[in-house]
Design an enzyme around this catalytic site. Sequence first.
Site, PDB file in Angstrom:
ATOM      1  N   GLU A   1       1.150   5.111  -3.973  1.00  0.00           N
ATOM      2  CA  GLU A   1       0.402   6.329  -3.656  1.00  0.00           C
ATOM      3  C   GLU A   1       0.755   7.455  -4.625  1.00  0.00           C
ATOM      4  O   GLU A   1       1.812   7.461  -5.262  1.00  0.00           O
ATOM      5  CB  GLU A   1       0.706   6.807  -2.223  1.00  0.00           C
TER       6      GLU A   1
ATOM      7  N   GLU B   1       3.714   0.909  -0.521  1.00  0.00           N
ATOM      8  CA  GLU B   1       2.346   1.364  -0.784  1.00  0.00           C
ATOM      9  C   GLU B   1       2.366   2.272  -2.006  1.00  0.00           C
ATOM     10  O   GLU B   1       3.142   3.229  -2.075  1.00  0.00           O
ATOM     11  CB  GLU B   1       1.761   2.105   0.432  1.00  0.00           C
TER      12      GLU B   1
ATOM     13  N   HIS C   1      -8.200  -0.495  -0.947  1.00  0.00           N
ATOM     14  CA  HIS C   1      -7.135  -0.835   0.000  1.00  0.00           C
ATOM     15  C   HIS C   1      -7.709  -0.890   1.420  1.00  0.00           C
ATOM     16  O   HIS C   1      -7.489  -1.852   2.154  1.00  0.00           O
ATOM     17  CB  HIS C   1      -6.015   0.202  -0.079  1.00  0.00           C
TER      18      HIS C   1
ATOM     19  N   LYS D   1       6.173   3.462   9.662  1.00  0.00           N
ATOM     20  CA  LYS D   1       6.058   4.242   8.428  1.00  0.00           C
ATOM     21  C   LYS D   1       7.146   5.297   8.274  1.00  0.00           C
ATOM     22  O   LYS D   1       7.348   5.799   7.179  1.00  0.00           O
ATOM     23  CB  LYS D   1       4.709   4.976   8.436  1.00  0.00           C
TER      24      LYS D   1
ATOM     25  N   GLU E   1      -1.808  -6.708   0.495  1.00  0.00           N
ATOM     26  CA  GLU E   1      -3.023  -7.097  -0.214  1.00  0.00           C
ATOM     27  C   GLU E   1      -2.767  -8.255  -1.178  1.00  0.00           C
ATOM     28  O   GLU E   1      -3.530  -9.214  -1.215  1.00  0.00           O
ATOM     29  CB  GLU E   1      -3.567  -5.895  -0.995  1.00  0.00           C
TER      30      GLU E   1
ATOM     31  N   THR F   1      10.265   7.187   3.052  1.00  0.00           N
ATOM     32  CA  THR F   1       9.177   7.442   2.108  1.00  0.00           C
ATOM     33  C   THR F   1       9.869   7.952   0.851  1.00  0.00           C
ATOM     34  O   THR F   1      10.760   8.795   0.942  1.00  0.00           O
ATOM     35  CB  THR F   1       8.213   8.534   2.642  1.00  0.00           C
TER      36      THR F   1
ATOM     37  N   ASP G   1       4.967   4.802   0.112  1.00  0.00           N
ATOM     38  CA  ASP G   1       4.888   4.899   1.574  1.00  0.00           C
ATOM     39  C   ASP G   1       5.320   3.547   2.164  1.00  0.00           C
ATOM     40  O   ASP G   1       4.502   2.710   2.513  1.00  0.00           O
ATOM     41  CB  ASP G   1       3.441   5.248   1.966  1.00  0.00           C
TER      42      ASP G   1
ATOM     43  N   ASP H   1      -0.264  11.869   5.467  1.00  0.00           N
ATOM     44  CA  ASP H   1      -0.611  10.698   4.672  1.00  0.00           C
ATOM     45  C   ASP H   1      -2.090  10.395   4.857  1.00  0.00           C
ATOM     46  O   ASP H   1      -2.539  10.120   5.963  1.00  0.00           O
ATOM     47  CB  ASP H   1       0.250   9.504   5.102  1.00  0.00           C
TER      48      ASP H   1
ATOM     49  N   ARG I   1       4.879  -3.930   8.241  1.00  0.00           N
ATOM     50  CA  ARG I   1       3.549  -4.369   8.679  1.00  0.00           C
ATOM     51  C   ARG I   1       3.553  -4.982  10.072  1.00  0.00           C
ATOM     52  O   ARG I   1       2.560  -4.869  10.800  1.00  0.00           O
ATOM     53  CB  ARG I   1       2.980  -5.381   7.688  1.00  0.00           C
TER      54      ARG I   1
ATOM     55  N   GLN J   1       3.732  -2.217  12.479  1.00  0.00           N
ATOM     56  CA  GLN J   1       2.464  -1.489  12.396  1.00  0.00           C
ATOM     57  C   GLN J   1       1.363  -2.189  13.195  1.00  0.00           C
ATOM     58  O   GLN J   1       0.615  -1.552  13.939  1.00  0.00           O
ATOM     59  CB  GLN J   1       2.063  -1.373  10.921  1.00  0.00           C
TER      60      GLN J   1
HETATM   61 MN    MN Z   1       0.081   5.158   3.225  1.00  0.00          MN
END
Ligand code: MN
Length: 421
Positions: free
Chosen positions: A197, A195, A131, A249, A370, A253, A229, A124, A233, A236
Site C-alpha cells: 500500500e 499488503e 485487489h 489487521k 492473491e 502496520t 498493512d 485504511d 487472513r 479476518q
Molecule cells: Mn489494507
Amino acid sequence: MTNLNATHDPSLRSWVASANAADIDFPIQNLPFGRFRRAGTSEPLRIGVAIGDQVLDLLATGLIDGYDMNALMAASPQERRALRAAISAGLAAGSANQPAWQAALIAQSFAEMALPCTIGDYTDFYTGIHHATTVGKLFRPDNPLLPNYKWVPIGYHGRGSSIGVSGQTFRRPMGQLKGAGDEPVLGLSQRVDYELELGILIGPGNARGEPIAIEHAEEHLFGVCLLNDWSARDLQAWEYQPLGPFLAKNFATTVSPWVVTLEALAPYRSAFTRPADDPQPLPYLDSATNRSEGAFDISLSVWLQTAKMRAAGEAAVMLSKSNVAESAYWTLAQLVTHHTVNGCNLQPGDLFGSGTLSGPRPEQGGSLLELSLGGRHTVKLPNGEERTFMQDGDTLVLRGHCERSGAARIGLGEVSGTLLA
Ligand code: MN
C-alpha cells in the site's frame, strides 16, 4: 503540467556527491522528510531531509527552529514550497551554504529513523480495484465487486498504536480461527500476509463540520510513504462480517521512514480516467484538475527474504510489481474529500492507507492471498522454498519509485518488516 519549478529541474546537481549517482532514491529533486536521531543515542528526534546517502539536519541549517514534524506538516502549501525551494537552493552545487550545511549532514547509515511524525488517526482505504476484484472472486465468483465499490471510496478506521517504522518486527498473532467445524479455536494465525500500500500523510487539517472540497483537497496532503498493512487472513475471514477488519489487521502496520512530498511528486502526475462503462464519480468527487492530473505514476515492488536466504547471504527476491496509477480506483484528492464530506475533521499527521495496490495481471498481486489464490497455489522461490503465506523469519520489503522522461528519477526508499515466531 502545473507546479513544476526549479527544484524539479532534472539537470540540477548537489554538492552532496552521493545525491548525483544514477538510479538512487534521494537525488536533489526529491527531498523527502523524516525523523531521525544518531543511532545508539537517546537524543530527541530531529527533522531531516534525505539527500543521497545522507540526512540533512534541518534544525542545524537554521531553516526551521523546532523538532515538531506535525507542526511542519501543518504549514500551508505556500510555506511548504518556500521551504522546499530553500533546501534545494542550499543543497545545489555551488551554493554558498555548503560550508555551513556540511556540518548538518549525517550519514544515513549512522541515523536511526523513527515514524515520520506522530500519527493521529489511521484510515485504511480499499482503492486497489484489481485487489478488490481478485479477493472478491475468492469469496463470490459471480459477483466479485460489491455494488458500492465504484461509487464510494471504501475504507475503515484502523489503529494507530501498532504502526511502526521500517525494521518493525512482530510475533505471529493469536486469534480466533474457524476451521471446518462449527466452533472456532484460539490459535496462532496460519495465514499471515502482507499488503502493498501507499501511506498518505495529511498536512493541514480541517475544522470539524467543514468538508474539504475536491478543488482544495491536495492542499491538505503532505506526502506519501510506503505502507505494509499486515493481515491475518484466517482471523479476518472469521471476524470481518458485519463490521469489517479488527484483530486481523491491528497487530502491526509498517511504514517507510521518508515522506515524499506532494511537491516532489509534481512531475509524475497522470490523468485520472474511468472505463467508459463504469459510473463516473459523483460531482463532489470530480474536478477538471482531478481528471487531468489527479493520479500519480508511482512504480511499486514487493520483495521477500526468507530466514534461509538470509542465513545463506542471499538478497531478497521480487514477488511482484505494480503501479499506483494503474491500480487505484480513486485519487488521493478524492480520498480526502470523501473522508471529510460528512464533516469529519482530519488533523496534521493523520495517515491513510491506499488499500492493496495490485496490478491488473495475476502476477501483479500485492498480497500472498492473491499470488497464492487464497492458499491453493504455492509461490516458488529461486532457492527452492515455497510460500502460500508468510513463514516465521520472513522479511518482507516494499519499494517504490517514480520515473518519467524529462524528470529525475526519485524513490520512496523502502519499508521492511519481519515476522517472528
Ligand atoms: Mn489494507
